[in-house]
Design an enzyme around this catalytic site. Sequence first.
Site, PDB file in Angstrom:
ATOM      1  N   ASN A 277      59.602   0.633  -7.054  1.00 13.90           N
ATOM      2  CA  ASN A 277      60.797   0.756  -7.261  1.00 13.90           C
ATOM      3  C   ASN A 277      62.082   0.677  -7.694  1.00 13.90           C
ATOM      4  OD1 ASN A 277      63.209   0.671  -4.103  1.00 13.90           O
ATOM      5  ND2 ASN A 277      62.270   2.082  -4.753  1.00 13.90           N
TER       6      ASN A 277
ATOM      7  N   GLY B  55      67.304  -4.429 -12.649  1.00 15.00           N
ATOM      8  CA  GLY B  55      66.671  -6.151 -12.529  1.00 15.00           C
ATOM      9  C   GLY B  55      65.598  -5.488 -13.773  1.00 15.00           C
ATOM     10  N   HIS B  56      65.135  -4.590 -12.808  1.00 12.89           N
ATOM     11  CA  HIS B  56      63.064  -4.395 -13.325  1.00 12.89           C
ATOM     12  C   HIS B  56      63.399  -3.754 -15.345  1.00 12.89           C
ATOM     13  CE1 HIS B  56      62.222  -3.550  -9.769  1.00 12.89           C
ATOM     14  NE2 HIS B  56      61.365  -4.848  -9.717  1.00 12.89           N
TER      15      HIS B  56
ATOM     16  N   SER C 127      64.590  -4.696  -4.384  1.00 14.27           N
ATOM     17  CA  SER C 127      64.157  -3.330  -3.793  1.00 14.27           C
ATOM     18  C   SER C 127      63.957  -2.897  -2.525  1.00 14.27           C
ATOM     19  CB  SER C 127      62.235  -2.863  -3.491  1.00 14.27           C
ATOM     20  OG  SER C 127      62.125  -3.200  -5.693  1.00 14.27           O
ATOM     21  N   ARG C 128      64.506  -3.863  -1.810  1.00 16.63           N
ATOM     22  CA  ARG C 128      64.375  -4.195  -0.210  1.00 16.63           C
ATOM     23  C   ARG C 128      65.965  -4.178  -0.344  1.00 16.63           C
ATOM     24  NH1 ARG C 128      60.757  -9.270  -0.626  1.00 16.63           N
ATOM     25  NH2 ARG C 128      58.512  -8.240   0.537  1.00 16.63           N
TER      26      ARG C 128
ATOM     27  N   LYS D 194      65.845 -13.888 -10.298  1.00 13.50           N
ATOM     28  CA  LYS D 194      65.569 -13.616  -8.898  1.00 13.50           C
ATOM     29  C   LYS D 194      64.984 -13.921  -8.239  1.00 13.50           C
ATOM     30  CE  LYS D 194      67.136 -10.700  -4.713  1.00 13.50           C
ATOM     31  NZ  LYS D 194      65.546  -9.881  -4.814  1.00 13.50           N
TER      32      LYS D 194
END
Length: 282
Positions: A32, A36-37, A187-188, A150
Amino acid sequence: MKTETTIQGLAASLNPARAARKIIGFVPTMGNLHEGHLNLVREARKLCDVVVVSIFVNPIQFGPNEDFDSYPRTLEHDQHLLADVGCDIVFAPSVEQMYGNQPRLTNITVGGITNDLCGAQRPGHFDGVAVVVTKLFNIVQPNFAFFGQKDYQQLAVIRQFVRDLNIPLEVIGVPIARAEDGLALSSRNGYLSAENRAIAPTIYQSLKTAEQALQAGASLPDALANIRNTLMQAGFAVDYVEARTPELQPIEVFNQNTVLFIAAKLGATRLIDNLQIKFSES
Ligand code: AMP
């Protein structure tokens, strides 16, 4: 870009690179994907010849009442994003591929730094992270592995067991990617209602306000209490608001570099963030 779903398939894809002594970079994720990723992948791209990204929602790092089942799984979209930032190989194994059918009798517990912050709130979480990351390190055998600041405590835990167990790779920490309004990408965040999404940036705002107050001479307990009040008034259920040294040791007075940590729930969604604050004698 290739996608491999088995350990054997990944080995077959990576063996030529290993034989040619290419530098392998590895970015573990639960998918997801967001900026950031993708920043982690961009960093890996800069340092490495071959970039491997894993997408695996790891069941053993979720508590019984957490969101393992509902965690967003968006492999196809993730593959498009990864192809665009120059990922070479996606490793997307099944739970069975990672854990097999035999009981697992080995655990990895990092002491000390896992006892508080998220460790206190999520028993077993960091053991689950340490086990899966170690397995992935053994499967991918990268030269460099990239993790986001993070998840500051997670990064510290990974650095610790890599050092303690002489795992032969270098861990690289990458700064937090934020939305324009300051909310740390996660993702949350997708779980948030529109109303709560509008409230969520209060986390970062309260951290920045505390930074300014500390730089202006406010006490650490006052700054933490202000964050807590701001979050409660905005409608958060606060899990913790804490200050630690960069090495995660307790700190009572702002007389050295300090990291502020927040974990707070908006509705059922648990958000975390942190801010590193420089101390300078003036
Ligand atoms: P996850 O998919 O949530 O397990 O995250 C995979 C990696 O991406 C971890 O190293 C996280 O710290 C990192 N990451 C997640 N969100 C961010 C962000 N907003 N900024 C930087 N790194 C992040």
